[in-house]
Design a protein around this motif. Structure first.
Motif, PDB file in Angstrom:
ATOM      1  N   GLN A  32     -18.897  -8.548 -16.271  1.00  0.00           N
ATOM      2  CA  GLN A  32     -20.018  -7.839 -15.659  1.00  0.00           C
ATOM      3  C   GLN A  32     -20.425  -8.608 -14.408  1.00  0.00           C
ATOM      4  OE1 GLN A  32     -20.855  -8.872 -19.153  1.00  0.00           O
ATOM      5  NE2 GLN A  32     -19.694  -7.135 -19.903  1.00  0.00           N
ATOM      6  N   LYS A  33     -20.280  -7.952 -13.255  1.00  0.00           N
ATOM      7  CA  LYS A  33     -20.564  -8.634 -12.000  1.00  0.00           C
ATOM      8  C   LYS A  33     -22.052  -8.666 -11.682  1.00  0.00           C
ATOM      9  CE  LYS A  33     -16.086  -7.469  -9.933  1.00  0.00           C
ATOM     10  NZ  LYS A  33     -15.381  -6.782  -8.807  1.00  0.00           N
ATOM     11  N   THR A  34     -22.790  -7.635 -12.136  1.00  0.00           N
ATOM     12  CA  THR A  34     -24.210  -7.568 -11.832  1.00  0.00           C
ATOM     13  C   THR A  34     -25.022  -7.361 -13.106  1.00  0.00           C
ATOM     14  OG1 THR A  34     -24.283  -5.158 -11.567  1.00  0.00           O
ATOM     15  CG2 THR A  34     -23.640  -6.459  -9.631  1.00  0.00           C
ATOM     16  N   SER A  35     -26.324  -7.588 -12.998  1.00  0.00           N
ATOM     17  CA  SER A  35     -27.199  -7.379 -14.151  1.00  0.00           C
ATOM     18  C   SER A  35     -27.258  -5.890 -14.515  1.00  0.00           C
ATOM     19  CB  SER A  35     -28.602  -7.920 -13.866  1.00  0.00           C
ATOM     20  OG  SER A  35     -29.098  -7.415 -12.646  1.00  0.00           O
ATOM     21  N   TYR A 106     -34.830  -0.687 -14.843  1.00  0.00           N
ATOM     22  CA  TYR A 106     -33.978  -1.243 -15.886  1.00  0.00           C
ATOM     23  C   TYR A 106     -34.591  -1.114 -17.281  1.00  0.00           C
ATOM     24  CZ  TYR A 106     -31.007  -3.707 -12.472  1.00  0.00           C
ATOM     25  OH  TYR A 106     -30.138  -4.023 -11.469  1.00  0.00           O
ATOM     26  N   HIS A 373     -34.434 -10.041 -17.552  1.00  0.00           N
ATOM     27  CA  HIS A 373     -34.775  -9.289 -16.341  1.00  0.00           C
ATOM     28  C   HIS A 373     -36.283  -9.321 -16.045  1.00  0.00           C
ATOM     29  CE1 HIS A 373     -34.793  -6.126 -13.345  1.00  0.00           C
ATOM     30  NE2 HIS A 373     -35.696  -5.469 -14.069  1.00  0.00           N
ATOM     31  N   VAL A 377     -36.496 -13.286 -14.424  1.00  0.00           N
ATOM     32  CA  VAL A 377     -36.205 -12.910 -13.041  1.00  0.00           C
ATOM     33  C   VAL A 377     -37.450 -12.418 -12.308  1.00  0.00           C
ATOM     34  CG1 VAL A 377     -34.888 -11.352 -11.557  1.00  0.00           C
ATOM     35  CG2 VAL A 377     -33.782 -12.430 -13.523  1.00  0.00           C
ATOM     36  N   PRO A 385     -29.882 -15.358  -7.947  1.00  0.00           N
ATOM     37  CA  PRO A 385     -28.666 -14.615  -7.593  1.00  0.00           C
ATOM     38  C   PRO A 385     -28.124 -13.825  -8.782  1.00  0.00           C
ATOM     39  CG  PRO A 385     -28.210 -16.962  -7.783  1.00  0.00           C
ATOM     40  CD  PRO A 385     -29.695 -16.828  -7.858  1.00  0.00           C
ATOM     41  N   GLU A 386     -27.336 -12.773  -8.475  1.00  0.00           N
ATOM     42  CA  GLU A 386     -26.833 -11.880  -9.517  1.00  0.00           C
ATOM     43  C   GLU A 386     -25.997 -12.608 -10.568  1.00  0.00           C
ATOM     44  OE1 GLU A 386     -27.145  -8.889 -10.581  1.00  0.00           O
ATOM     45  OE2 GLU A 386     -28.531  -8.139  -9.092  1.00  0.00           O
ATOM     46  N   SER A 387     -25.147 -13.526 -10.132  1.00  0.00           N
ATOM     47  CA  SER A 387     -24.287 -14.228 -11.097  1.00  0.00           C
ATOM     48  C   SER A 387     -25.113 -15.000 -12.111  1.00  0.00           C
ATOM     49  CB  SER A 387     -23.336 -15.172 -10.360  1.00  0.00           C
ATOM     50  OG  SER A 387     -24.063 -16.120  -9.596  1.00  0.00           O
ATOM     51  N   ARG A 389     -28.193 -14.212 -12.952  1.00  0.00           N
ATOM     52  CA  ARG A 389     -28.909 -13.240 -13.775  1.00  0.00           C
ATOM     53  C   ARG A 389     -28.072 -12.800 -14.971  1.00  0.00           C
ATOM     54  NH1 ARG A 389     -32.345  -9.234  -9.698  1.00  0.00           N
ATOM     55  NH2 ARG A 389     -33.174 -10.907  -8.382  1.00  0.00           N
ATOM     56  N   VAL A 390     -26.770 -12.627 -14.760  1.00  0.00           N
ATOM     57  CA  VAL A 390     -25.895 -12.254 -15.874  1.00  0.00           C
ATOM     58  C   VAL A 390     -25.838 -13.375 -16.916  1.00  0.00           C
ATOM     59  CG1 VAL A 390     -23.534 -11.656 -16.530  1.00  0.00           C
ATOM     60  CG2 VAL A 390     -24.521 -10.690 -14.449  1.00  0.00           C
TER      61      VAL A 390
END
Length: 524
Positions: A32-35, A106, A373, A377, A385-387, A389-390
């Motif tokens: 999964q690249k993004t949240s 979300y 989230h 966040v 950053p997105e990485s 967040r995952v």
């Protein structure tokens, strides 16, 4: 191991195949690249798949094991749970499904925070999500422990630990994409199991509902399950409904409107491509779960019918003892063993596992979203950053998943459907009033949202966990409907007071724009 007990190898094989499929699916969707990928499967889930996944998410241990268990134990009154669980989706369709998807965030705390521009409202939303979800998770773990005990003669505590670890691993690795595919398959396993449990006695054995109810209504004896006189006439009539209207109405309101406030159900509508797809998804869900809730009370009544006749119906001592001790939670797997031997027992137990796995997975995703989230966040570090967040999402998933172990221990001696009903009570009194008023009442203010959330959280907490310390008139078996009405009143009064003090300045500055998004045409 109990004398005369045989491990049902068919059940083990089917569960093994289902778990193997889960492992393969989880590995396929491990990236999964993004949240948004992790929490919402990239918002690209089509209506039928989403409906199957939501139905699997919703038809938890409470529905698969609990509804038939309550019908087995209490008769007519158990049907109230099936009715309430089903009708709740009509409220969701009418009031929330499409507007929430159009808003396009979300999580449920996202909506509350961004609708009223309040971090305090977001934090309260996170508390509400965790409160509802952990109450909901406890009976799922209870169901897992009881079914594993029946299947393998395994100790309850050991079963809880094993199941919690399995679910935690596959949700943490697969995220919402992997969870959705697994839930799609798990739904059709559990639905097929319940269909067979009703089809065999009704079509092949000829146990019509009328004959079953007539026999039970005329039966009186000491009930081994309770040690009290079993009065069949009371069992087959709505005695509880008529003699305790206060509790019954509060329970029905909690079950009906709690559905529209369940975080792990609401978050799935954010996975739909648009508002139309969200509405279409709810219609499919109504069809799927409607068929399920017609079948499950019948199964509960039929296994009570078999139980009362005992040896005359060929019920083995082992299954009879399980019904006497655990019929409130294990009527369904016992019915599987009785009507179809190892094969049907295997299918039913696989269905029970599917219900538990899918629901707990959905709860973990919802809680991970609230912690990762909404709290970490959006409140603590908006520039993350997105990485990262995952990674936070995965860490939160592990934490929530392992919480299932102590929750399972705490729930060991409770009835599954009753305990889930309390989770519905919290959802009905915490989120449903705030979401409905926030979507449909333009003059709702930030103070109104905070007042509604506080009233729902504190009120439900006090009336569930502090029940013994309240006056008799405020003691409810399920306080959801009562607290929900108070929460609606709190929202209205607090909003009116703030508006009276500040005028138009009390309203969020973008109220008109938000209302246009919620109720206008789809955004291109």
């Amino acid at each position: 191991m109990e004398v005369g007990y045989q491990i049902p190898t068919t059940a083990l094989v089917l569960i093994g195949l289902m778990l193997s499929f889960t492992v393969v699916t989880t590995w396929m969707f491990r990236r999964q690249k993004t949240s948004a990928d992790y929490y919402l499967a990239g918002r690209k889930v089509n209506s039928f798949i989403n409906a199957s996944a939501i139905s699997s998410d919703y038809l938890s241990a409470a529905s698969f094991l609990g509804v038939a268990g309550v019908a087995f134990l209490y008769g007519f009154d158990g049907i109230i749970y099936a009715l309430g669980f089903f009708v709740g989706y009509i409220a969701l369709l009418l009031f929330l499904a499409s507007p929430l998807r159009k808003f396009g965030r979300y999580t449920v705390p996202d909506f509350v925070s961004e609708r009223f521009h309040s971090k305090n409202a977001r934090v309260l939303g996170v508390i509400g999500v965790l409160f509802v979800s952990l109450f909901y998770m406890a009976p799922q773990m209870l169901g897992a422990g009881k079914v594993m005990g029946l299947l393998l003669n395994m100790e309850y505590g050991t079963a809880i630990i094993v199941i919690s670890c399995i679910i935690t691993v596959y949700v943490t690795v697969g995220g919402m994409k992997g969870t959705t595919v697994n839930q799609l398959v798990q739904f059709w396993i559990l639905f097929g199991a319940m269909f067979l449990l009703a089809f065999i006695p009704f079509v092949i054995k000829g146990f019509t509902y009328g004959d079953v109810v007539q026999f039970i209504s005329e039966f009186k004896q000491i009930d081994p399950a309770t040690g009290k006189m079993f009065d069949g006439a009371a069992y087959t009539s709505p005695a509880y409904w008529l003699t305790n209207l206060k509790d019954t109405l509060s329970l029905l309101l909690a079950l009906m409107f709690g559905t529209a406030g369940l975080p792990h159900i609401l978050v799935r509508f954010y996975t739909a491509p648009d508002g139309k797809a969200a509405r279409r998804t709810v219609i499919y869900v109504l069809l799927l779960i409607g068929m399920f809730y017609i079948l499950s009370p019948y199964v509960g009544h039929v296994i009570r019918y078999v139980y009362l006749q005992g040896k005359a119906m060929g019920l083995s001592p082992h299954l009879g003892s399980w019904l006497a001790a655990n019929g409130k939670n294990l009527a369904v797997p016992v019915a599987g063993s009785y009507f179809g031997g190892q094969i049907l027992m295997g299918i039913v137990v696989a269905g029970a596992f599917a219900a538990i796995l899918s629901t707990v997975a959905g709860l973990i995703i919802a809680c991970a979203g609230a912690i990762g989230h909404d709290l970490v966040v959006n409140v603590l570090n908006p520039d993350m950053p997105e990485s990262t967040r995952v990674k936070v999402a995965r860490t939160a998933s592990i934490f929530i998943g392992l919480l299932g172990i102590p929750l399972g221990f705490l729930a060991e001696n409770m009835q599954i459907a009753v305990l889930v009903g309390l989770a519905f009570a919290i959802a009905a009194s915490t989120f449903f009033p705030v979401l409905v008023m926030g979507v449909w009442w333009p003059k709702m203010t930030k103070n109104g949202a905070i007042a509604g959330l506080l009233t729902g959280i504190i009120g439900s907490f006090a009336m569930i966990l502090g029940k013994a310390y309240l006056p008799t008139m405020l003691q409810f078996k399920n306080p959801g409907g009562f607290v929900m009405l108070i929460a609606f009143a709190a929202i209205y009064i607090a909003s009116k007071l703030e508006y009276a003090a500040k005028g138009e300045a009390a309203l969020p500055h973008d109220t008109k724009e938000v209302m246009a998004i919620l109720h206008g045409p789809e955004q291109s």
